[in-house]
Design a protein around this motif. Sequence first.
Motif, PDB file in Angstrom:
ATOM      1  N   GLY A  45     -37.563   6.514 -40.866  1.00  0.00           N
ATOM      2  CA  GLY A  45     -37.355   5.871 -42.205  1.00  0.00           C
ATOM      3  C   GLY A  45     -37.116   6.740 -42.875  1.00  0.00           C
ATOM      4  N   ARG A  46     -37.127   6.584 -44.072  1.00  0.00           N
ATOM      5  CA  ARG A  46     -36.503   6.754 -45.418  1.00  0.00           C
ATOM      6  C   ARG A  46     -37.343   7.636 -45.837  1.00  0.00           C
ATOM      7  NH1 ARG A  46     -33.400   2.989 -45.652  1.00  0.00           N
ATOM      8  NH2 ARG A  46     -31.019   2.851 -45.593  1.00  0.00           N
ATOM      9  N   GLY A  47     -38.268   6.284 -45.678  1.00  0.00           N
ATOM     10  CA  GLY A  47     -40.123   7.268 -46.257  1.00  0.00           C
ATOM     11  C   GLY A  47     -40.708   8.288 -46.374  1.00  0.00           C
ATOM     12  N   GLN A  70     -44.355  -6.415 -53.270  1.00  0.00           N
ATOM     13  CA  GLN A  70     -45.614  -5.195 -54.263  1.00  0.00           C
ATOM     14  C   GLN A  70     -46.435  -4.671 -54.226  1.00  0.00           C
ATOM     15  OE1 GLN A  70     -44.962  -9.003 -57.329  1.00  0.00           O
ATOM     16  NE2 GLN A  70     -42.855  -8.652 -57.245  1.00  0.00           N
ATOM     17  N   GLU A  71     -47.099  -5.497 -53.122  1.00  0.00           N
ATOM     18  CA  GLU A  71     -48.824  -4.590 -52.876  1.00  0.00           C
ATOM     19  C   GLU A  71     -47.923  -3.464 -52.449  1.00  0.00           C
ATOM     20  OE1 GLU A  71     -53.307  -6.496 -50.918  1.00  0.00           O
ATOM     21  OE2 GLU A  71     -51.081  -7.524 -50.821  1.00  0.00           O
ATOM     22  N   VAL A  72     -47.954  -3.384 -51.278  1.00  0.00           N
ATOM     23  CA  VAL A  72     -46.951  -2.274 -50.654  1.00  0.00           C
ATOM     24  C   VAL A  72     -46.909  -1.877 -51.732  1.00  0.00           C
ATOM     25  CG1 VAL A  72     -45.318  -1.333 -48.676  1.00  0.00           C
ATOM     26  CG2 VAL A  72     -47.008  -2.914 -48.609  1.00  0.00           C
ATOM     27  N   ILE A  73     -45.819  -1.474 -52.804  1.00  0.00           N
ATOM     28  CA  ILE A  73     -45.196  -0.415 -53.484  1.00  0.00           C
ATOM     29  C   ILE A  73     -46.894   0.165 -54.471  1.00  0.00           C
ATOM     30  CG2 ILE A  73     -43.992  -0.491 -55.330  1.00  0.00           C
ATOM     31  CD1 ILE A  73     -41.609  -2.245 -54.127  1.00  0.00           C
ATOM     32  N   HIS A 101     -40.012   4.334 -50.137  1.00  0.00           N
ATOM     33  CA  HIS A 101     -39.101   4.012 -49.687  1.00  0.00           C
ATOM     34  C   HIS A 101     -38.291   3.179 -49.058  1.00  0.00           C
ATOM     35  CE1 HIS A 101     -37.710   8.592 -51.183  1.00  0.00           C
ATOM     36  NE2 HIS A 101     -36.982   8.304 -52.523  1.00  0.00           N
ATOM     37  N   ASP A 102     -39.371   2.951 -48.070  1.00  0.00           N
ATOM     38  CA  ASP A 102     -38.075   1.296 -47.748  1.00  0.00           C
ATOM     39  C   ASP A 102     -38.788   0.208 -48.523  1.00  0.00           C
ATOM     40  OD1 ASP A 102     -37.332   3.097 -45.060  1.00  0.00           O
ATOM     41  OD2 ASP A 102     -38.856   3.465 -44.541  1.00  0.00           O
ATOM     42  N   ALA A 103     -40.336  -0.118 -48.835  1.00  0.00           N
ATOM     43  CA  ALA A 103     -40.356  -1.205 -50.023  1.00  0.00           C
ATOM     44  C   ALA A 103     -39.229  -1.500 -50.650  1.00  0.00           C
ATOM     45  CB  ALA A 103     -41.576  -0.808 -50.621  1.00  0.00           C
ATOM     46  N   TYR A 104     -39.922  -0.672 -51.608  1.00  0.00           N
ATOM     47  CA  TYR A 104     -38.173  -0.458 -52.879  1.00  0.00           C
ATOM     48  C   TYR A 104     -36.832  -1.519 -51.647  1.00  0.00           C
ATOM     49  CZ  TYR A 104     -41.638   2.233 -55.502  1.00  0.00           C
ATOM     50  OH  TYR A 104     -42.442   2.322 -56.438  1.00  0.00           O
ATOM     51  N   ILE A 105     -36.503  -0.673 -50.981  1.00  0.00           N
ATOM     52  CA  ILE A 105     -34.844  -0.754 -50.413  1.00  0.00           C
ATOM     53  C   ILE A 105     -34.798  -2.449 -49.982  1.00  0.00           C
ATOM     54  CG2 ILE A 105     -33.091  -0.429 -48.894  1.00  0.00           C
ATOM     55  CD1 ILE A 105     -34.456   2.906 -48.812  1.00  0.00           C
ATOM     56  N   GLU A 106     -36.130  -2.414 -49.012  1.00  0.00           N
ATOM     57  CA  GLU A 106     -36.118  -3.935 -48.034  1.00  0.00           C
ATOM     58  C   GLU A 106     -36.105  -4.898 -49.286  1.00  0.00           C
ATOM     59  OE1 GLU A 106     -39.504  -2.802 -45.324  1.00  0.00           O
ATOM     60  OE2 GLU A 106     -37.757  -1.202 -44.860  1.00  0.00           O
ATOM     61  N   LEU A 107     -37.258  -5.016 -50.610  1.00  0.00           N
ATOM     62  CA  LEU A 107     -37.793  -5.441 -51.200  1.00  0.00           C
ATOM     63  C   LEU A 107     -37.021  -6.269 -52.658  1.00  0.00           C
ATOM     64  CD1 LEU A 107     -39.025  -7.800 -52.784  1.00  0.00           C
ATOM     65  CD2 LEU A 107     -39.740  -5.828 -54.915  1.00  0.00           C
ATOM     66  N   GLY A 108     -35.845  -5.159 -52.503  1.00  0.00           N
ATOM     67  CA  GLY A 108     -34.107  -5.032 -52.851  1.00  0.00           C
ATOM     68  C   GLY A 108     -33.730  -5.987 -52.351  1.00  0.00           C
ATOM     69  N   GLU A 109     -33.260  -5.474 -51.124  1.00  0.00           N
ATOM     70  CA  GLU A 109     -32.480  -6.540 -50.290  1.00  0.00           C
ATOM     71  C   GLU A 109     -32.171  -7.112 -50.397  1.00  0.00           C
ATOM     72  OE1 GLU A 109     -32.235  -3.808 -46.469  1.00  0.00           O
ATOM     73  OE2 GLU A 109     -30.941  -2.601 -47.561  1.00  0.00           O
TER      74      GLU A 109
END
Length: 1066
Positions: A827-829, A940-943, A950-958
């Motif tokens: 994955g990206r993270g 947001q808690e994961v972030i 990276h994965d958390a931002y990408i998935e939240l944004g999608e």
Amino acid sequence: MDNADLEKLKVSQGKLVPKFKSSVTSYSLTVASNVEEVKFSPLTADGGASHVVKGADGSKVVKLTDGKPVEVEVIVTAEDGSTTKSYTVLTRRLSADDATLAQLDVSAGVLQPPFSPLVTRYECSLPSGVDSLTLRAKTEDSKMTVIMKTGEPVGTVPLNPGRTLVELAVTSVSGKTTSVYTITAVKSRLPPTLQLKEKKAQFECAVCCNLVHLPTRIRGSAGVYCRACLEELTRTNKTNPITGEKLEGENWLEEDLACDSELANETAVCHTATGMVETSMQQIGAKLQANRIEASKTEEPTESCGDCSKKVPSQDVGLHKELLCPAKHTVSLPKTQVKPRPWENRLVDESCGSDPQDLLKKGREWETKYLESLPKPGETGHRGRGPDPLECLQTAARCYGTALKYSPQSLEAHISLGLVMEEFFYAEDFFGLKRAVPDTAEEGEAEISSKEEEFLAICQLHGVAASAPLALQLKAVEAEYHSLSVKSSDPTACFHLGRLCLLLGDKEEALKFLRNSLAQRPTHSPTRLCLGMALGEKHAKPLLWNGLTQYLTQLQELHESRRDVKQKDLHSQAFYRSTNTLIAEGFLQLAGIGGHKSLSVASCLLAATAFLPEACILRRNCTYRQLQWLSLQARSLLLSLLQKTQQTQAALRHCQELSGLISHSGLESSPKLRALQMQVFQLGVELQPSSSKALCHLGTGQLAEHEVAGDKNSLCEAELSFRASIAMEGKPITADNIPTQLAEEQWWKKMTQGKTGGGEKKEEKKATPPVTASGAQKTAQKSGATAKQAVTGARGGPQTGRGGVAQPAGGRKPTGGASRQPTKPVGRGTTTAPGRPGQTAKTPTKPLGKTVATLGELKTGAGPPKKPIAAVASKSTESVKTDEKPPSTPNAASPTPQQPAGRAEINTKTHHPRLGLARILSKSASSDKAKLEESRSLYQEVISMTPDLHDAYIELGEMLSKTDPVAAVDAYARFPFSDPPSFNDAYLHGEIVRLLMSSENYDDPRLLTSLVAMGRALGIGVLEKQVSVLENKFKTDLLKKVYSGVHGKPIDDPDLQAFFKFKCWR
């Protein structure tokens, strides 16, 4: 008349280095600190010549200053008065504070780097059979003192089984200065079948389960690793191989010298072919070496067959008479006529010659050049040193192909050509050596076609498609060997045919050729091993045992010699090598049928897991992945044996380690891998139902199963597992603290109902363990021993739990601005995490169990199998095979594991279960606002817990982009971007650019920032589409700022201004 040489040059103190020779003009001289002057006495070779000593004030005596070097020059003038020659001596009077060695020698091995007085740190690689090291140290000044740092005089040092730190303290004459010279003695690995008499978990590698070699730890983390295992698993992905945590900084790895010292005092036991060796770990290497040398003096007993008069090993007489004796049995082999073939014209190179014997000789010479030009261990590709390895191999193929033109019946030419063709596969798979591909498509097609006709034409001749994968080249070799069974069933050709049939998964076909080969060469050990793999349990044991003990003997002999021994044979000829997957499968097969003699079930499994650290020289291609898969299978069998023998704590530790290794293995998803994953994850929860890490692992496996199979029940249970994992954080890990969410899962209900079924039926119908080794129990029953005694390698001991999260297969296509998406195995993270929502796992293109297709598929020209081939395939070992569907988790020997004495471990809070739960909830977020909000909150808690994931931002944004694009941009922009931006950063910037430009929000300052970052990370060309849109919108000021930022120049830079003028940006 013109002779200006010196015949002699003597000094009153010290010695010249090097020894004086008239042709050598430069020397060095070091004298003690109490020497104030040195007298130089030159003698010219010609009596008419004269000399003068510069720096001696007209005499021959040179005054010296404490610690200051003086260059003394002796100038010789020949009799002719014009010819001169200078001899220089760099003279140094040691300071009273000087504390350097003049010489340092070791009794074994070689110091690296070579000794120099100013270098104080060295490493010395030693064979495994050396149990002590003698040091010899010398100083220039006899008044200096040299002792071991421990206070003992310099002499013989006993060695640890892996790494030994030897320190010498040199004290100056004045006593004011002390220098420490350090030698790290590193011994080769001991045999994998070696075990401690009293099993101790702190000496086991967390990856390969063998006794730890060169103990290494991850700073701040529990568990000890072999250095080779840890370096291999962190070579490309800097994460903890068990927990998946990111390895921060450069000093995360630390050597555990104390562990090595403690291990040296333990008593070791090793069962060899000639008996058991028992002694301390410090001396076991030398004892095993002496045992091997003594055993090599005794030949294996043989008997003459009364029917065919061949010498047959005594233990194989029954098999020989029943299946192999050529006087009684005739094996029908497929025959192929040897006749000129179209592809031979492509191989023929008249410039090589026309004499078949000379051509064969030239071919062998080119093979030698190929082996000499191969990359060093750990390197890949051609480094430009010497000839190109592939060119050497291709030339050898031309020599053999030309020899076949003039001598079509030559067995040696056919075999040699087959071996070279097979070597092309290993050259690419092991070292990444590929033939160059032209730039243009038309040239590429022509080049590929030419190469296939020249070197892969045999594949086409036998029905293998021109576009077949690399691994299918082995089919070409198999077909070529078929040509050799015309008039004579050559044993060498039959052996290679049988060996390749095993690699191709066709045991029935392999059996025919191997029977024929062994009938002619009854003592050939590799043939005996291969035949044992093709036979059933009745005759397999002695054959497998013989071949595998021979491998262990050769491996031991290699480790008892210099490790830099150059390869002498092609990989297909070097059967007993640590990269041969057939040998690893042989160990698993022998374990599956109960072991034999010195190779118990546990010994076989430990030997199978030891192939991974030996494979560190390989690229991560077919062979590496298969060895990794076989290692995971062996570990699962070890776990099953521990579970069977009720060693709960040892089983728990192995389950935690295996869960992490499976999660972060990087292997492509397949039914068998997912089945193994679920079996281990469920067992981990069964052993520790209150472990947050175990529950998170289980949820990850269930989510991965849903991603592949679309099973809604798996998705529901994954949600329950992740919620249970979060609920248990901060609570102690106890046997009776079972989360309520877990009790709702169907598999848990079935498992607990099976345990509470009660009565005699419960004892009669025991659930099958995840991966069983029934042979261990059978062996124990036959010998009257307990199952625990049968599993000699079972180990125990409490261990702190570990965990991680797996990554299901599947990838994400970059959208928007970023045209290039960086890819990583997990994955990206920077940390491994559960699979993302909305992903569909791709069908693996290469099987895990085998590297190549089956023989039947190859004959029809089909591609490789989509399902992996079982590593252990005899009928008697069906329990070892992994079924297509994950079997139910076994009933543990003890329903609830005993809690280790002392304070219970507390579950720590991590981001992994929250990320997994957020992914599940996001699947239905579009239709359920409550789930949308909960998923958003979890992301947001994961972030906040892991800001650089990276994965958390990408998935939240999608997820947010579907309903609120502005919120999605806000989510992407929160990421702590690096400077300069990375490839992973470029994806997030690309999403920001895509969303802002699609909404025509050109004035948002984040658009400029992201455009500049994309250009810096991926190149200005990636912005071509965005630049075109902005030009059409007349956003020239923005464009100027973008180009200025990407190139790192001010807008008024003359070059940029010229470009802007050309583009008409005003």
